[in-house]
Motif scaffolding. Structure first.
Motif, PDB file in Angstrom:
ATOM      1  N   UNK A 265      -1.912  -9.513  10.814  1.00 17.86           N
ATOM      2  CA  UNK A 265      -0.792  -8.638  10.462  1.00 17.86           C
ATOM      3  C   UNK A 265      -0.808  -8.453   8.951  1.00 17.86           C
ATOM      4  N   UNK A 266      -1.004  -7.213   8.509  1.00 15.70           N
ATOM      5  CA  UNK A 266      -0.983  -6.910   7.083  1.00 15.70           C
ATOM      6  C   UNK A 266       0.248  -6.063   6.771  1.00 15.70           C
ATOM      7  N   UNK A 267       0.532  -5.916   5.478  1.00 14.86           N
ATOM      8  CA  UNK A 267       1.697  -5.109   5.079  1.00 14.86           C
ATOM      9  C   UNK A 267       1.446  -4.466   3.735  1.00 14.86           C
ATOM     10  N   UNK A 268       1.971  -3.265   3.576  1.00 14.38           N
ATOM     11  CA  UNK A 268       2.010  -2.604   2.277  1.00 14.38           C
ATOM     12  C   UNK A 268       3.480  -2.578   1.897  1.00 14.38           C
ATOM     13  N   UNK A 269       3.804  -3.081   0.689  1.00 10.93           N
ATOM     14  CA  UNK A 269       5.216  -3.291   0.332  1.00 10.93           C
ATOM     15  C   UNK A 269       5.539  -2.700  -1.031  1.00 10.93           C
ATOM     16  N   UNK A 270       5.671  -1.381  -1.131  1.00 17.19           N
ATOM     17  CA  UNK A 270       6.000  -0.743  -2.409  1.00 17.19           C
ATOM     18  C   UNK A 270       7.496  -0.768  -2.706  1.00 17.19           C
ATOM     19  N   UNK A 271       7.831  -0.594  -3.972  1.00 11.43           N
ATOM     20  CA  UNK A 271       9.223  -0.449  -4.389  1.00 11.43           C
ATOM     21  C   UNK A 271       9.500   1.033  -4.634  1.00 11.43           C
TER      22      UNK A 271
ATOM     23  N   UNK B 138      -6.452  -0.249   2.009  1.00 11.28           N
ATOM     24  CA  UNK B 138      -7.131  -1.500   2.317  1.00 11.28           C
ATOM     25  C   UNK B 138      -6.360  -2.305   3.348  1.00 11.28           C
ATOM     26  N   UNK B 139      -5.036  -2.337   3.219  1.00  9.95           N
ATOM     27  CA  UNK B 139      -4.218  -3.038   4.209  1.00  9.95           C
ATOM     28  C   UNK B 139      -4.400  -2.433   5.597  1.00  9.95           C
ATOM     29  N   UNK B 140      -4.288  -1.115   5.672  1.00  9.42           N
ATOM     30  CA  UNK B 140      -4.410  -0.434   6.957  1.00  9.42           C
ATOM     31  C   UNK B 140      -5.813  -0.599   7.531  1.00  9.42           C
ATOM     32  N   UNK B 141      -6.822  -0.536   6.651  1.00  7.62           N
ATOM     33  CA  UNK B 141      -8.207  -0.642   7.101  1.00  7.62           C
ATOM     34  C   UNK B 141      -8.500  -2.030   7.651  1.00  7.62           C
ATOM     35  N   UNK B 142      -7.964  -3.061   6.997  1.00  8.76           N
ATOM     36  CA  UNK B 142      -8.196  -4.413   7.500  1.00  8.76           C
ATOM     37  C   UNK B 142      -7.582  -4.597   8.877  1.00  8.76           C
ATOM     38  N   UNK B 143      -6.339  -4.139   9.023  1.00 11.48           N
ATOM     39  CA  UNK B 143      -5.674  -4.261  10.317  1.00 11.48           C
ATOM     40  C   UNK B 143      -6.440  -3.501  11.400  1.00 11.48           C
TER      41      UNK B 143
ATOM     42  N   UNK C 263      -2.222  -5.490  13.152  1.00 11.62           N
ATOM     43  CA  UNK C 263      -1.043  -4.652  12.966  1.00 11.62           C
ATOM     44  C   UNK C 263      -0.845  -4.383  11.477  1.00 11.62           C
ATOM     45  N   UNK C 264      -0.440  -3.148  11.174  1.00 12.37           N
ATOM     46  CA  UNK C 264      -0.177  -2.732   9.799  1.00 12.37           C
ATOM     47  C   UNK C 264       1.303  -2.392   9.671  1.00 12.37           C
ATOM     48  N   UNK C 265       1.990  -3.076   8.758  1.00 10.02           N
ATOM     49  CA  UNK C 265       3.418  -2.878   8.561  1.00 10.02           C
ATOM     50  C   UNK C 265       3.689  -2.257   7.194  1.00 10.02           C
ATOM     51  N   UNK C 266       4.795  -1.545   7.111  1.00 12.58           N
ATOM     52  CA  UNK C 266       5.282  -1.012   5.838  1.00 12.58           C
ATOM     53  C   UNK C 266       6.611  -1.673   5.527  1.00 12.58           C
ATOM     54  N   UNK C 267       6.763  -2.145   4.298  1.00 11.84           N
ATOM     55  CA  UNK C 267       8.012  -2.767   3.863  1.00 11.84           C
ATOM     56  C   UNK C 267       8.485  -2.072   2.591  1.00 11.84           C
ATOM     57  N   UNK C 268       9.758  -1.760   2.530  1.00 16.24           N
ATOM     58  CA  UNK C 268      10.332  -1.122   1.345  1.00 16.24           C
ATOM     59  C   UNK C 268      11.056  -2.193   0.527  1.00 16.24           C
ATOM     60  N   UNK C 269      10.532  -2.493  -0.664  1.00 19.83           N
ATOM     61  CA  UNK C 269      11.095  -3.547  -1.498  1.00 19.83           C
ATOM     62  C   UNK C 269      12.095  -2.930  -2.477  1.00 19.83           C
ATOM     63  N   UNK C 270      13.318  -2.765  -1.975  1.00 19.89           N
ATOM     64  CA  UNK C 270      14.367  -2.070  -2.737  1.00 19.89           C
ATOM     65  C   UNK C 270      15.487  -3.010  -3.177  1.00 19.89           C
TER      66      UNK C 270
END
Length: 298
Positions: free
Chosen positions: A15-21, A36-41, A47-54
């Motif tokens: 399980x990978x994640x991309x977590x931008x602000x 890279x995150x999506x490609x690894x998953x 699974x590729x997750x998106x997280x919003x670091x707000x």
């Protein structure tokens, strides 16, 4: 390049994640990390997750958040729903902070930035060097840590603004054995000795932010079951803080894959303020997702 090599990587339940602000437009560096995150998953059937670091409610905006979705969709990426937004989970971070306070590993820090600067300047004027973290910021002075209980209570009763800081020396003293993290970003697996002491007493929360990046990221990764953290080399040394917090809070430790950075013409890592590298700006100029892959060397 480091994480682009898929050799010697875990192959199950990834399980990978991309977590931008959402405090500015995504740029080429973000594109590299997200892809890279999506490609690894994808390659490991994970699974590729998106997280919003707000966490920073003053700088993060709905417009920038929508921009993230638009840019990633344009790149051809898709992610699981719902997206975790940190602003909806303040209680999770508060519970973790309360645990560290109850363990007597966090203390209220009252010094302002100006006061810290003055202490550092006065010390360095005597010819004594002041310790600095890997990012070049001075360590927080011991003044607040040495206050008596009565002094702290008086300041708190007077509603003096403060931040919660980790007592690094105490925290490290609780460890049993070496503190390591598993690094795959070099193209081969290696166990890295973590050295959180080089960061001094890091912030855990402020009056204007319920959690620091360091605290929230380890809580989020644990709650989302992240197995592989794929991120830029600018966060390599910060992994020591994250491993320490994971140990203190009894959280699982993911594998880490630190990748190369995309640098600007000045040789420094890209900033969200550099419009020329923004994905939306490049799209408006007629660039295609294939052009982005070429620009970031994929």
């Amino acid at each position: 390049m480091p994480v682009e090599s898929m050799s010697d990587l875990p192959r199950q339940n990834c399980i990978t994640r991309f977590a931008p602000s959402p405090n500015g437009p995504l740029h080429l560096g973000h594109a590299l990390s997200a892809l890279l995150n999506a490609d690894m998953a994808r390659k490991i059937h994970g699974r590729f997750l998106l997280r919003i670091e707000d966490i920073d409610q003053t700088r993060c905006t709905p417009q920038f958040e929508q921009g993230i979705y638009d840019d990633l969709s344009w790149l051809g990426l898709s992610w699981e729903q719902p997206v975790r937004r940190q602003s909806e989970h303040f209680d999770d971070y508060r519970s973790a902070l309360e645990k560290l306070v109850a363990m007597d590993l966090a203390y209220p820090a009252f010094l302002t930035r100006g006061e810290v600067k003055a202490v550092v300047k006065a010390t360095e004027a005597t010819g004594m060097p002041w310790p600095r973290d890997p990012d070049g910021a001075p360590h927080y002075p011991d003044i607040d840590k040495q206050r008596t209980t009565a002094e702290r209570q008086d300041r708190l009763a007077a509603n003096a603004p403060f931040a919660w800081r980790l007592d690094m020396q105490k925290a490290i003293s609780t460890l049993q054995g070496p503190l390591l993290w598993e690094e795959y970003g070099s193209g081969q697996h290696q166990s890295v000795q973590a050295d959180p002491a080089q960061w001094g007493d890091v912030v855990l929360s402020r009056s204007d932010a319920p959690s620091s990046y360091h605290l929230s990221v380890v809580i989020d990764d644990a709650l989302q079951g992240i197995t592989d953290v794929v991120r830029g080399m600018d966060l390599y040394h910060a992994t020591a803080i994250h491993r320490l917090l994971q140990q203190l809070l009894d959280l699982p430790a993911p594998n880490y894959h630190h990748h190369r950075l995309i640098l600007g013409d000045d040789g420094r890592k890209l900033s969200k303020s550099e419009g020329s590298t923004g994905l939306a700006a490049l799209r408006a100029m007629g660039k295609t997702p294939s052009d982005i892959h070429r620009l970031i060397g994929l």
